[in-house]
Design an enzyme around this catalytic site. Structure first.
Site, PDB file in Angstrom:
ATOM      1  CG  ASP A 233     -16.786  88.746  41.217  1.00 44.12           C
ATOM      2  OD1 ASP A 233     -16.165  87.738  40.847  1.00 44.12           O
ATOM      3  OD2 ASP A 233     -18.022  88.865  41.094  1.00 44.12           O
TER       4      ASP A 233
ATOM      5  CD  GLU B 239     -18.834  83.208  44.950  1.00 42.55           C
ATOM      6  OE1 GLU B 239     -18.027  83.533  44.055  1.00 42.55           O
ATOM      7  OE2 GLU B 239     -18.794  82.115  45.539  1.00 42.55           O
TER       8      GLU B 239
ATOM      9  CG  HIS C 228     -13.701  84.659  41.676  1.00 37.28           C
ATOM     10  ND1 HIS C 228     -14.718  85.555  41.840  1.00 37.28           N
ATOM     11  CD2 HIS C 228     -14.178  83.468  42.147  1.00 37.28           C
ATOM     12  CE1 HIS C 228     -15.763  84.960  42.389  1.00 37.28           C
ATOM     13  NE2 HIS C 228     -15.455  83.682  42.586  1.00 37.28           N
ATOM     14  CD  GLU C 229     -12.602  80.059  42.041  1.00 35.92           C
ATOM     15  OE1 GLU C 229     -12.775  79.842  43.259  1.00 35.92           O
ATOM     16  OE2 GLU C 229     -13.554  80.207  41.255  1.00 35.92           O
TER      17      GLU C 229
ATOM     18  CG  HIS D 295     -13.745  82.351  46.719  1.00 31.73           C
ATOM     19  ND1 HIS D 295     -14.739  83.059  47.344  1.00 31.73           N
ATOM     20  CD2 HIS D 295     -14.238  82.031  45.483  1.00 31.73           C
ATOM     21  CE1 HIS D 295     -15.779  83.168  46.538  1.00 31.73           C
ATOM     22  NE2 HIS D 295     -15.506  82.564  45.401  1.00 31.73           N
TER      23      HIS D 295
END
Length: 720
Positions: A622, A618, A557-558, A561
């Site tokens: 995900d 976000e 997830h990070e 980003h």
């Protein structure tokens, strides 16, 4: 104003005003039965279901539900039925709150020991500071005896304002002392009129800090709350505003105002805040970093917001009249200037008094604290104020994070955790790189640059290499509010000193015990505090497939980003600059539109839908994060020569997807869910659990979902 992308929005009870980054959807993942959101469990259900380990994973499943129809209920139904939302939490989840509660217990033990050592005398300076802060916070008899005397001098200062030039100087003083904690986290309440923060110059040069001035000034946490729709559907909003106005009046009376004056001042405050809300940018508009970059410095600010004595404000706040200043929301600041110029001085004084009372009530006496909590009850639906020890633990963690961090790490972060987590992150990075050649919409130049960004991406795991020293902050065991004020003044001074200076790449923006993680685009770094490297997200003793579904998905997830609809605009050095060809950018935006459309279709409450634009970043993270973690797990399993099944009757692929979804099992009070739909860039838990899996063919394969079922639609969104 920060562009940091966190793994999950904070579940703080404190209310803040953000100042503080085309396709056919096919089958939709919906929550056809809203009971999982905030309802009480079946009284016949077992008292508790474990939340960690293989037993916890299995017990949390509701096997009576078809996973191809409602995967959230399938993965979480057992846990949802066996757990109710505690009265002191507006939102309660299986994974985050399991870890948070365990961490809180550790911190309480550490702080009670430090408190005892501080009282006994002879403790080392760091333990003495920890113990003094905690003891003073816990001493409610002393705080009650002091009443609101801690803000008496501040309120008198506001009352003494003679003209609007002096008003601007006092606003500066309030920002530097009452608020002090300039930035995006740990803010007890929004500062009056606007906010000044410090961050990297993300377009001019990300290695250098600049000041950033942006919208703020609201006591309620969302601008939309001040602007209810016309007609019957807006009745709830008008009821909220009436309750808020009554709350303001009550708080005024608790600090000595007559009932008549309090009522009049409350009406004035609401009118001022409504004007500010109408002038504020929406949460979606605030996400556009490029459009919100106006590095025009102090001189530009004077032109943008004419009629305000900015020299007086900068003097009061201790800020330099620098060119290193981004006017983040210029139209809003122009509206502030108009409001200040048109409003009577007495009206503005009433507004400032309210903002001070609202921001400090939690750190004063019982009467003000409990009355202030009533607003949280109205806005979030929380039923009970957290215990004093929990409030004091949270206060200390945000006030002096690097004082508490070392003790937490020694107690809760085992030596091999960092190495195992680092290896998983390496595998996640490699999985994302390996997917680039399969993306037809990318050209070779963009692929190479994207690989370069991953290679350059720094990672921080566990805790800082260097802890912040707080020796200049006077912390005593006698007066909690004095300790809070001392820390805020010191923090403000440290932030001001950063303006125009080099960015400290070693700085962390989350406390070590926090259950969260983030991506910082200007540093091009991913950060995992020790607080989240705990079961069930991560446990060296549990099957690795569960770790990949937990902390592996956090890492993915990070990482993603850095390539979401905002993060992809930042290059490998952390500068916001075009580094993709126009054709590739256009193809990417088409895929973003698909994700926006998908999540726009998710109904979180009757008639209330997820905002696909607000949550796009976000949701993209995900979708990409789950895919990357799954690919990394498959590669790891192949390297092991296979991975024996860990749950009878389930494949490990199924276990992976269940582990992911169980990160998001949660009960949410309806008002809190409604609030988050307005301001939270994260989708509600049910849609974080299932939404990304709709877009992953491997999920449908793992559960043998027939085409056309909700979890295996004929058309999918794909970005990374």
């Amino acid at each position: 104003m920060s562009r940091i992308k966190s793994w999950v929005s904070l579940g703080l009870v404190a209310l803040t005003c953000g100042a503080a980054p085309a396709c056919d959807r096919g089958g939709e993942v919906v929550n056809p039965d809203p009971k999982p959101v905030g309802d009480q469990p079946d009284p016949a259900a077992p008292a508790e279901v474990p939340s960690t380990g293989v037993d916890g994973l299995v017990a949390s499943i509701d096997a009576s539900v078809d996973p191809c129809v409602d995967f959230y209920q399938y993965a979480c139904g057992g846990w949802l039925a066996a757990h109710e939302r505690p009265a002191d939490k507006p939102r309660y989840g299986r994974s985050f709150d399991t870890v948070s509660e365990n961490n809180e217990a550790v911190l309480r033990e550490l702080l009670e020991a430090a408190g005892a050592a501080a009282k006994a005398g002879g403790a080392d300076p760091q333990t003495q500071q920890l113990g003094n802060y905690y003891n003073a916070c816990m001493d409610m008899p002393a705080r009650d005896a002091a009443g609101h005397s801690g803000i008496a001098e501040t309120l008198a200062l506001i009352d003494s304002i003679a003209d609007k030039n002096q008003l601007m100087k006092v606003v500066g003083q309030l920002h530097a002392t009452v608020w002090g904690r300039i930035g995006w986290l740990g803010m007890p309440a929004a500062p009056p009129l606007f906010i000044v923060s410090v961050g990297a110059d993300y377009m001019g040069g990300p290695d250098k800090n600049m000041a950033i001035i942006s919208q703020a000034g609201l006591g309620l946490p969302a601008r939309a709350m001040y602007l209810p729709a016309e007609g019957p559907e807006g009745d709830g909003g008008r009821e909220l505003l009436a309750a808020y106005e009554a709350h303001i009046a009550k708080m005024f009376t608790l600090v000595g105002a007559s009932a008549e004056q309090a009522k009049a001042d409350a009406a004035t405050v609401l009118a001022i805040e409504t004007t500010l809300a109408a002038a504020s940018m929406t949460p979606v508009e605030l996400r556009d970093d490029q459009a919100n970059y106006h590095k025009e410095g102090y001189k530009g600010l004077r032109k943008r917001a004419k009629g305000l004595d900015w020299a007086a404000y900068f003097d009061g706040a201790g800020l330099p009249q620098t060119q290193e200043l981004n006017i983040h929301t210029p139209d809003y600041l122009g509206a502030v200037a108009k409001l200040v110029n048109e409003r009577e001085l007495a009206e503005l004084q009433a507004y400032l008094r309210w903002m001070v009372i609202h921001a400090t009530a939690e750190d004063l006496d019982t009467k003000l604290g409990e009355a202030n909590f009533e607003l949280a009850q109205i806005v979030t639906g929380v039923g009970e104020r957290p215990a004093l020890w929990k409030r004091c633990t949270q206060s200390l963690m945000w006030a002096l994070p690097d004082l508490l961090g070392p003790a937490y790490v020694e107690r809760a972060f085992t030596g091999d955790s960092k190495a195992i987590a680092n290896d998983m992150i390496e595998r996640i990075n490699a999985a994302m790189e390996s997917s680039f050649p399969t993306l037809e919409w990318m050209d070779d130049t963009t692929r190479d640059r994207a690989k370069g960004k991953i290679t350059a991406m720094e990672r921080k795991i566990g805790y800082p290499d260097r802890w912040q020293d707080y020796s200049e902050v006077e912390i005593t065991g006698a007066a909690h509010f004095a300790n809070v004020s001392a820390e805020k003044r010191a923090h403000a001074a440290r932030e001001v000193a950063k303006i125009g200076a080099a960015v400290d790449k070693a700085e962390w923006f989350m406390p070590t015990p926090l259950v969260n993680a983030y991506y910082n685009p200007t540093n091009n770094e991913i950060v995992f505090p020790a607080g989240i490297l705990q079961p069930p997200f991560f446990d060296a003793s549990q099957p690795m497939v569960m770790n990949f579904g937990g902390i592996g998905a956090v890492a993915g997830h990070e990482l993603t980003h850095g390539f979401d609809d905002e993060g992809r605009k930042y290059d490998a050095t952390g500068r916001l600059t075009p580094w993709w060809s126009p054709e590739v950018s256009e193809a990417f935006e088409e895929r973003v539109a698909c994700v926006v459309g998908q999540y726009d279709g998710y109904e979180a409450l009757p008639g209330k839908y997820v905002n696909g634009e607000l949550t796009a970043g976000e949701n993209i993270a995900d979708i990409g994060g789950v895919k990357e973690a799954f690919l990394a797990y498959q590669t790891w399993a192949q390297e092991q020569g296979g991975d024996p099944a860990v749950v009878e009757g389930m494949t490990n692929e199924q276990v992976f997807f269940v582990a992911w979804a169980q990160n998001w099992c949660q009960h949410v009070a309806e008002p809190e869910l409604a609030r988050r739909l307005e301001v939270d860039p994260h989708s509600p838990g049910a849609f974080r659990a299932a939404g990304p899996l709709v877009d992953l063919p491997a999920f449908a394969e793992a559960f043998s979902c027939e085409e056309g079922t909700p979890m295996n639609p004929p058309d999918r969104c794909e970005i990374w």
